[in-house]
Scaffold this active site. Structure first.
Site, short mmCIF file in Angstrom:
data_model
loop_
_atom_site.label_atom_id
_atom_site.label_comp_id
_atom_site.label_asym_id
_atom_site.label_seq_id
_atom_site.Cartn_x
_atom_site.Cartn_y
_atom_site.Cartn_z
N TYR A 229 -11.32 2.05 10.57
CA TYR A 229 -12.51 2.51 9.85
C TYR A 229 -12.95 1.61 8.71
O TYR A 229 -13.97 1.88 8.08
CB TYR A 229 -12.30 3.94 9.32
CG TYR A 229 -11.04 4.15 8.51
CD1 TYR A 229 -10.98 3.80 7.16
CD2 TYR A 229 -9.91 4.70 9.09
CE1 TYR A 229 -9.83 3.99 6.43
CE2 TYR A 229 -8.75 4.90 8.36
CZ TYR A 229 -8.71 4.55 7.03
OH TYR A 229 -7.57 4.73 6.30
N PHE B 127 0.84 -1.18 0.00
CA PHE B 127 0.00 0.00 0.00
C PHE B 127 0.89 1.24 0.00
O PHE B 127 1.86 1.32 0.75
CB PHE B 127 -0.92 0.00 1.22
CG PHE B 127 -1.98 1.06 1.17
CD1 PHE B 127 -3.04 0.96 0.29
CD2 PHE B 127 -1.91 2.17 1.99
CE1 PHE B 127 -4.01 1.94 0.22
CE2 PHE B 127 -2.88 3.16 1.92
CZ PHE B 127 -3.93 3.04 1.04
#
Length: 407
Positions: free
Chosen positions: A217, A124
């Site tokens: 989240y 990422f």
């Protein structure tokens, strides 16, 4: 398999009642929980109480009376159950990016004679940025990005850092094999679990993992910008350095000692004042997992992804989609991704049809399949709508080709 079969599977689903713990808009099929989880039904009341009662009425006394000061550790213990860790090895603090910086720097302190941070080029982006930024600050430290990180492990590798589930393809690393390989080379291993925690069972303690981070989240449903968590194996607690030595990580923060003395255990991974309102949102997200067996999450995840891949293969044949998610359930996370030359426009057309996934450049449509609240009939209906979008060339409308700031 038909729609009635999917409804029957939903009736037999041991997690079916958990969906009621969420507020999901009517007629919306939400397949983007791997970017932002839906709002827990209990979140508005919990946040209102935190704002009106704890902050509005309790004011500063709420650090003691409402237990604000203990929230990082209490929420960390809830995360620990989901990642197979003892509760005193996890704490909630900061963002994933900040936590990565802290743990990478800490890993270098535990391997002072080694200077290489090893990772893969398809990691990422923020993980790469953080590693490279740290290397610019520490003389002699280098970041190696390679195709096959396990083959590249050597005597200079201080830390192997990998994202467990790839954000584009959903490909999943073999955590046991990679951790064992790093340890054989004398290196530490740091896992980014942002696309794993809450979607599968994990066993960090059993696999002897050193360090890990994960965001709050996505699958944990903690709300936009929810704080992340840090895992540090107990054997490293006393020796690991903390590069952001803030007052909350001090052994006695309210002594206001001008000399930093690190707190014992996982608490030294704290830095500044905890974001209490965001933590209350994360508390609501973690409560949606109460009584849920992580093994049941993984079993349903595998079934949802398998169904999604099978239905798309049948319904979307001839429309130019190339699956990039592994067929082997042991090699994937809880998502399904496909390449297509008009990926962005296709996703916008699907969103207009109330099937919400997302786009990842250059050409990937991505669908998250969170087992906590997604139904089998949702998968069926999503693929049916997708087939209609392609059959009617709905994606070819000009408004669907205008790139939005967030994709």
């Amino acid at each position: 398999m038909n729609r009635a079969d999917c409804l029957e599977r939903d009736r037999d689903d041991p997690l079916r009642a958990v969906r009621d713990r969420f507020r999901i808009p009517e007629n919306l099929i939400y397949l983007d929980g791997n970017s932002l989880g839906p709002m827990p039904a209990a979140a508005p009341e919990l946040l209102a109480r935190a704002v009106e009662g704890e902050w509005g009425e309790g004011l500063i006394g709420s650090w003691n009376k409402a237990g604000w000061i203990d929230l990082p550790a209490r929420l960390g213990a809830k995360v620990a159950r989901l990642i197979g860790a003892a509760p005193d090895q996890v704490i909630v603090a900061d963002s994933t990016s900040v936590d990565l910086f802290k743990l990478l720097a800490g890993a270098l302190s535990l391997r002072p004679r080694r200077r290489t941070i090893l990772t893969e080029g398809r990691n990422f982006p923020t993980d790469l940025y953080i590693a490279e930024g740290l290397a610019r600050l520490v003389p002699g430290v280098v970041v190696r990005t390679v195709e096959d990180p396990l083959a590249a492990l050597d005597a200079d590798t201080a830390i192997l850092t990998l994202t467990h589930v790839d954000y584009r393809s959903g490909r999943r690393h073999d955590m046991a094999a990679a951790t064992e390989a790093a340890h054989r080379a004398g290196a530490l291993v740091l896992w980014d679990l942002s696309h794993s925690t809450g979607a599968m069972d994990l066993e960090l303690d059993r696999l002897d993992v050193d360090l890990a981070v994960g965001c709050g989240y996505k699958f944990l449903n903690g709300g936009p910008g929810a704080p992340a968590y840090v895992y540090v194996a107990r054997r490293h607690h006393a020796a690991i350095a903390q590069p952001i030595a803030g007052w909350m990580g001090h052994a006695r923060p309210f002594d206001f000692d001008p000399q930093y003395r690190p707190a014992p255990g996982i608490a030294r991974q704290l830095s500044g004042t905890p974001p209490i309102l965001s933590m209350r949102g994360l508390e609501a997200g973690l409560a949606t997992f109460d009584g849920v067996d992580p093994a049941a999450l993984r079993a349903k995840s595998e079934a949802l992804v398998a169904l999604f891949l099978a239905l798309t293969e049948r319904r979307l044949a001839g429309h130019g989609f190339e699956p990039v998610t592994p067929r082997d359930p042991n090699a994937r996370g809880s998502q399904a991704s496909f390449r297509h030359r008009e990926a962005y426009a296709v996703m916008q057309a699907l969103i207009a049809r109330k099937v919400v996934g997302d786009f990842r450049p250059p050409d990937i449509v991505r669908f998250g399949l969170p087992p906590l609240y997604l139904r089998f009939v949702d998968v069926w209906d999503a693929v049916e709508r997708w087939g209609e979008v392609m059959a009617g060339r709905e994606w070819d409308r000009p408004e669907f080709k205008i790139k939005q700031p967030v994709t």
